[in-house]
Design a protein around this motif. Sequence first.
Motif, PDB file in Angstrom:
ATOM      1  N   LEU A 114       0.768  -1.220   0.111  1.00 26.33           N
ATOM      2  CA  LEU A 114      -0.027   0.103  -0.076  1.00 26.33           C
ATOM      3  C   LEU A 114       0.801   1.318   0.009  1.00 26.33           C
ATOM      4  CD1 LEU A 114      -2.740  -1.049   2.420  1.00 26.33           C
ATOM      5  CD2 LEU A 114      -3.079  -0.521   0.255  1.00 26.33           C
ATOM      6  N   THR A 138      -3.429   2.868  -4.071  1.00 26.89           N
ATOM      7  CA  THR A 138      -4.098   1.795  -4.687  1.00 26.89           C
ATOM      8  C   THR A 138      -4.254   2.034  -6.167  1.00 26.89           C
ATOM      9  OG1 THR A 138      -6.078   3.057  -4.304  1.00 26.89           O
ATOM     10  CG2 THR A 138      -5.302   1.463  -2.549  1.00 26.89           C
ATOM     11  N   PHE A 170      -3.638  -0.800  -8.691  1.00 30.54           N
ATOM     12  CA  PHE A 170      -4.540  -1.802  -8.828  1.00 30.54           C
ATOM     13  C   PHE A 170      -5.614  -1.758 -10.031  1.00 30.54           C
ATOM     14  CE2 PHE A 170      -3.487  -2.320  -4.091  1.00 30.54           C
ATOM     15  CZ  PHE A 170      -2.529  -3.094  -4.213  1.00 30.54           C
ATOM     16  N   GLY A 214      -9.475   1.856  -0.723  1.00 34.57           N
ATOM     17  CA  GLY A 214      -9.717   1.932  -2.131  1.00 34.57           C
ATOM     18  C   GLY A 214     -10.997   2.680  -2.393  1.00 34.57           C
ATOM     19  N   GLY A 247      -4.566  -6.336  -8.710  1.00 33.43           N
ATOM     20  CA  GLY A 247      -5.674  -5.812  -7.953  1.00 33.43           C
ATOM     21  C   GLY A 247      -6.724  -6.619  -7.214  1.00 33.43           C
ATOM     22  N   TYR A 264      -7.314  -7.578  -3.455  1.00 35.95           N
ATOM     23  CA  TYR A 264      -8.851  -7.522  -2.423  1.00 35.95           C
ATOM     24  C   TYR A 264      -9.257  -8.854  -2.293  1.00 35.95           C
ATOM     25  CZ  TYR A 264      -8.523  -2.320  -3.012  1.00 35.95           C
ATOM     26  OH  TYR A 264      -8.203  -1.074  -3.105  1.00 35.95           O
TER      27      TYR A 264
END
Length: 356
Positions: free
Chosen positions: A21, A25, A28, A60, A83, A87
């Motif tokens: 991070l 973001t 991503f 995000g 990405g 997630y």
Amino acid sequence: MPAASRGALIAALRPDYQAELAGGTDRFFLPRAAGCPWCRSDRRPRQRLRTRDWVQGKPGAFVLDQCRDCGHTFQNPRLSEEGLDFYYRDFYDGLGAESTAKMFEAGGSQKRFRRSARALREHAAPGRWLDVGTAHAHFCAAARRLLPDTEFHGLDQGESVEHAVKEGRITRAYRGRLTELADELADRYDVLSMFHYLEHTPDPGAELAAAHTALRPGGHLLIEVPNPESPFSRLLGRRWMPWFQPQHLHFVPLGNLRVELERLGFTVVAASVRGDQHIPVDLVCATWFWLNPLLPAEDQPWLPRPPGRAARVARGALALAALPLILLAYGLDLLLAPLVRRTRFSNAYRVIARRG
């Protein structure tokens, strides 16, 4: 997972998350799409909503656009493979594996799985069934009780599908994407199911074509997906659970899906937003998504540092105080479910199609 073990795991994961991070973001996401990925219209889509990760709380912002021509709703800009990996991590596996497994093993989920199996049983008596996006294959285990003569196989990208074989829920596992394995699976299955899978895929049209390849002539495709035309999607806005950002990439209206299936050579034998595929979670999840940001943060590895003791105590006390409101919302979901299932308010729809 005991609190001490969970805390130790979070502490171990934190350095890697913080390193990922450090650059933000934006990396991503893919470039923003100028048109519709479903109908290929080049008209600029309109923004339907802007939201956040309400479930895990990872950082995000996520935008859902809607095509002005066909009504298809899609994440724009869409997550890249990097990405998606970020997630999805620690939701179905790792830190979140235990809670996700409990969700699928719950009585409500098991009843829903059996209802889905019964819906298919009205149209076919399958010998071999492939469940795509099966995860730990909890659906297959429930359906086998109704279809004891059916051989269930599972396909998923994660290692959970391999565990499902070891645990006896399925007899064969495929690890990867259906679009990559379709030729290997050609004409092999009597039934192929996609339960809340299509909305997770980068290219739903390619997945449908791959399903056509994997099915035998006369085989059936069973699909259940969120219903983006549900009035609840507008009433609850960005806190409507089926938006489920950032994991859900596409929301296909029922009419669009029917047309595409018929174009591929399927005959739709059953399709409706009114039915027992509705999952009664709209109000309780919206209530929690409203309350949770008001509470002190829960410790997660994507936070820069763990909350202090005072914050942890305050969160527990406030969450306990909010419990009656959450239970009320859950009770309303269950109370209204029989009515909702008979209306356009249903948060999911089911399609059963036969390969031509």
